[in-house]
Design an enzyme around this catalytic site. Sequence first.
Site, PDB file in Angstrom:
ATOM      1  N   SER A 148      81.958 -11.744  -5.372  1.00 31.85           N
ATOM      2  CA  SER A 148      82.706 -10.498  -5.610  1.00 31.85           C
ATOM      3  C   SER A 148      83.861 -10.865  -6.523  1.00 31.85           C
ATOM      4  O   SER A 148      84.205 -12.051  -6.645  1.00 31.85           O
ATOM      5  CB  SER A 148      83.248  -9.980  -4.271  1.00 31.85           C
ATOM      6  OG  SER A 148      84.248  -9.001  -4.466  1.00 31.85           O
ATOM      7  N   TYR A 161      87.604 -10.794   4.093  1.00 36.00           N
ATOM      8  CA  TYR A 161      86.491 -10.584   3.152  1.00 36.00           C
ATOM      9  C   TYR A 161      86.695 -11.461   1.907  1.00 36.00           C
ATOM     10  O   TYR A 161      85.771 -12.170   1.474  1.00 36.00           O
ATOM     11  CB  TYR A 161      86.407  -9.105   2.772  1.00 36.00           C
ATOM     12  CG  TYR A 161      85.330  -8.780   1.757  1.00 36.00           C
ATOM     13  CD1 TYR A 161      83.997  -8.664   2.136  1.00 36.00           C
ATOM     14  CD2 TYR A 161      85.651  -8.577   0.412  1.00 36.00           C
ATOM     15  CE1 TYR A 161      83.008  -8.364   1.201  1.00 36.00           C
ATOM     16  CE2 TYR A 161      84.670  -8.270  -0.521  1.00 36.00           C
ATOM     17  CZ  TYR A 161      83.356  -8.166  -0.125  1.00 36.00           C
ATOM     18  OH  TYR A 161      82.375  -7.865  -1.041  1.00 36.00           O
TER      19      TYR A 161
HETATM   20  N1  LIG Z   1      79.790  -2.519  -3.053  1.00 34.42           N
HETATM   21  C1  LIG Z   1      80.703  -3.250  -3.668  1.00 34.42           C
HETATM   22  O1  LIG Z   1      81.694  -2.730  -4.216  1.00 34.42           O
HETATM   23  C2  LIG Z   1      80.544  -4.729  -3.761  1.00 34.42           C
HETATM   24  C3  LIG Z   1      79.650  -5.440  -2.969  1.00 34.42           C
HETATM   25  N2  LIG Z   1      79.572  -6.798  -3.092  1.00 34.42           N
HETATM   26  C4  LIG Z   1      78.659  -7.561  -2.273  1.00 34.42           C
HETATM   27  O2  LIG Z   1      77.334  -7.114  -2.484  1.00 34.42           O
HETATM   28  C5  LIG Z   1      76.541  -7.370  -1.337  1.00 34.42           C
HETATM   29  C6  LIG Z   1      75.763  -6.112  -0.965  1.00 34.42           C
HETATM   30  O3  LIG Z   1      76.680  -5.095  -0.655  1.00 34.42           O
HETATM   31  P1  LIG Z   1      76.375  -3.528  -0.861  1.00 34.42           P
HETATM   32  O4  LIG Z   1      75.061  -3.334  -1.433  1.00 34.42           O
HETATM   33  O5  LIG Z   1      77.565  -2.964  -1.523  1.00 34.42           O
HETATM   34  O6  LIG Z   1      76.445  -3.050   0.659  1.00 34.42           O
HETATM   35  P2  LIG Z   1      75.407  -2.222   1.562  1.00 34.42           P
HETATM   36  O7  LIG Z   1      76.140  -1.970   2.833  1.00 34.42           O
HETATM   37  O8  LIG Z   1      74.838  -1.092   0.807  1.00 34.42           O
HETATM   38  O9  LIG Z   1      74.250  -3.277   1.816  1.00 34.42           O
HETATM   39  C7  LIG Z   1      74.451  -4.389   2.636  1.00 34.42           C
HETATM   40  C8  LIG Z   1      73.111  -5.024   2.891  1.00 34.42           C
HETATM   41  O10 LIG Z   1      73.320  -6.188   3.694  1.00 34.42           O
HETATM   42  C9  LIG Z   1      72.435  -6.129   4.795  1.00 34.42           C
HETATM   43  N3  LIG Z   1      73.009  -6.807   5.943  1.00 34.42           N
HETATM   44  C10 LIG Z   1      74.202  -6.624   6.544  1.00 34.42           C
HETATM   45  N4  LIG Z   1      74.320  -7.436   7.605  1.00 34.42           N
HETATM   46  C11 LIG Z   1      73.175  -8.153   7.670  1.00 34.42           C
HETATM   47  C12 LIG Z   1      72.679  -9.157   8.529  1.00 34.42           C
HETATM   48  N5  LIG Z   1      73.392  -9.615   9.575  1.00 34.42           N
HETATM   49  N6  LIG Z   1      71.457  -9.670   8.299  1.00 34.42           N
HETATM   50  C13 LIG Z   1      70.714  -9.231   7.264  1.00 34.42           C
HETATM   51  N7  LIG Z   1      71.116  -8.280   6.417  1.00 34.42           N
HETATM   52  C14 LIG Z   1      72.334  -7.752   6.625  1.00 34.42           C
HETATM   53  C15 LIG Z   1      72.208  -4.651   5.064  1.00 34.42           C
HETATM   54  O11 LIG Z   1      70.936  -4.450   5.677  1.00 34.42           O
HETATM   55  P3  LIG Z   1      70.655  -4.102   7.209  1.00 34.42           P
HETATM   56  O12 LIG Z   1      71.840  -3.379   7.744  1.00 34.42           O
HETATM   57  O13 LIG Z   1      69.402  -3.305   7.136  1.00 34.42           O
HETATM   58  O14 LIG Z   1      70.438  -5.446   7.841  1.00 34.42           O
HETATM   59  C16 LIG Z   1      72.162  -4.108   3.650  1.00 34.42           C
HETATM   60  O15 LIG Z   1      70.878  -4.232   3.111  1.00 34.42           O
HETATM   61  C17 LIG Z   1      77.502  -7.874  -0.261  1.00 34.42           C
HETATM   62  O16 LIG Z   1      77.444  -9.271  -0.205  1.00 34.42           O
HETATM   63  C18 LIG Z   1      78.855  -7.425  -0.783  1.00 34.42           C
HETATM   64  O17 LIG Z   1      79.902  -8.231  -0.320  1.00 34.42           O
HETATM   65  C19 LIG Z   1      80.329  -7.498  -3.986  1.00 34.42           C
HETATM   66  C20 LIG Z   1      81.205  -6.842  -4.763  1.00 34.42           C
HETATM   67  C21 LIG Z   1      81.379  -5.417  -4.755  1.00 34.42           C
HETATM   68  N1  LIG Z   2      85.213  -4.839  -5.205  1.00 35.80           N
HETATM   69  C1  LIG Z   2      85.278  -5.878  -4.251  1.00 35.80           C
HETATM   70  C2  LIG Z   2      86.522  -5.809  -3.480  1.00 35.80           C
HETATM   71  O1  LIG Z   2      87.214  -4.859  -3.421  1.00 35.80           O
HETATM   72  C3  LIG Z   2      84.132  -5.817  -3.304  1.00 35.80           C
HETATM   73  O2  LIG Z   2      83.777  -4.691  -2.892  1.00 35.80           O
HETATM   74  O3  LIG Z   2      83.607  -6.879  -3.008  1.00 35.80           O
END
Ligand SMILES: NC(=O)C1=CN([C@@H]2O[C@H](COP(=O)(O)OP(=O)(O)OC[C@H]3O[C@@H](n4cnc5c(N)ncnc54)[C@H](OP(=O)(O)O)[C@@H]3O)[C@@H](O)[C@H]2O)C=CC1
Ligand SMILES: N[C@@H](C=O)C(=O)O
Length: 253
Positions: A148, A161
């Site tokens: 991130s 985080y």
């Molecule tokens: N959205 C944003 O602004 C940003 C996101 N990120 C990173 O991107 C990644 C995806 O996030 P995003 O798509 O936004 O979030 P979502 O909440 O849309 O997706 C999160 C995903 O992680 C899975 N997940 C959560 N906990 C578990 C677990 N214990 N085991 C297996 N799968 C798990 C969920 O699936 P399920 O619940 O079905 O298991 C889901 O598919 C993360 O690592 C996040 O930190 C980085 C920067 C910015």
């Molecule tokens: N944009 C980042 C933090 O604010 C994240 O969502 O990982």
Amino acid sequence: MACVSDSQPLGGNVAVVTGASSGIGRSIAIHLASAGAKVCIAARSVDKLEELKSEIEKNGGVAALFKCDVTVREEVIQLVKYAETNLGPVDIMVNNAGVMMYTMMSNLMMDDWDKTIDVNCKGVTNGIGAVLTGMISRGRGHIVNMSSDAGLQGFAGLAVYSGTKFFVEGVSQALRHEMVGKGIKVTCIQPGDVKTNIQVNTTDMEARKQYDASENCKILDPDDIGRAVTYVVSQPDHVAINQLLIEPKEAPI
Ligand SMILES: NC(=O)C1=CN([C@@H]2O[C@H](COP(=O)(O)OP(=O)(O)OC[C@H]3O[C@@H](n4cnc5c(N)ncnc54)[C@H](OP(=O)(O)O)[C@@H]3O)[C@@H](O)[C@H]2O)C=CC1
Ligand SMILES: N[C@@H](C=O)C(=O)O
């Protein structure tokens, strides 16, 4: 490697994507599949994975799904075994699953801290551990870890985080050095705010109200990250994109 063409640069590759049931992971899986990779999609929500598998197959791609909690090491090992049995040796491992909860340190929401550390740190080390031996023995592989922009700068309201994403950065950088000469690339993707449901688990509204800036400008779409990851893993063998900072134009760190 078979079936490589301009439109299918990942033909012949097998990819595993964790956290594929929604948001960024879902989009990464779709983009990798349309670039020709066979994808094994993993998460805990099987219904959402089934829907994604159908969408990929409808568009001519190949997908397998596996229910997996990334905090449970044995389940991640089984995920990789399942991918290898059903699709072939894993070329690309995308450790994407993650959680994010806005919370003030002073509010001591320590269960949220624990969950964030478990999923974001152990999820990534479990993913690396499950593929590393196979990749080293084959002399090829690409590990893509979802960091991130919070892995480069600590954000108020997201202290733990941010810490987990600094962990991802540190592990990735050290692993990259260890893998020199072994044919394995290690990339950190560093997105800024992306329009997903990641915020639904936040219960500390004081922190979210004070620090969530995602409504202040046009933020990224999951597709922007899916496209970027596909670009990263489609480079010629000698090219390693080790980090990719991708942010909304109006919100640089
Ligand atoms: N959205 C944003 O602004 C940003 C996101 N990120 C990173 O991107 C990644 C995806 O996030 P995003 O798509 O936004 O979030 P979502 O909440 O849309 O997706 C999160 C995903 O992680 C899975 N997940 C959560 N906990 C578990 C677990 N214990 N085991 C297996 N799968 C798990 C969920 O699936 P399920 O619940 O079905 O298991 C889901 O598919 C993360 O690592 C996040 O930190 C980085 C920067 C910015
Ligand atoms: N944009 C980042 C933090 O604010 C994240 O969502 O990982």
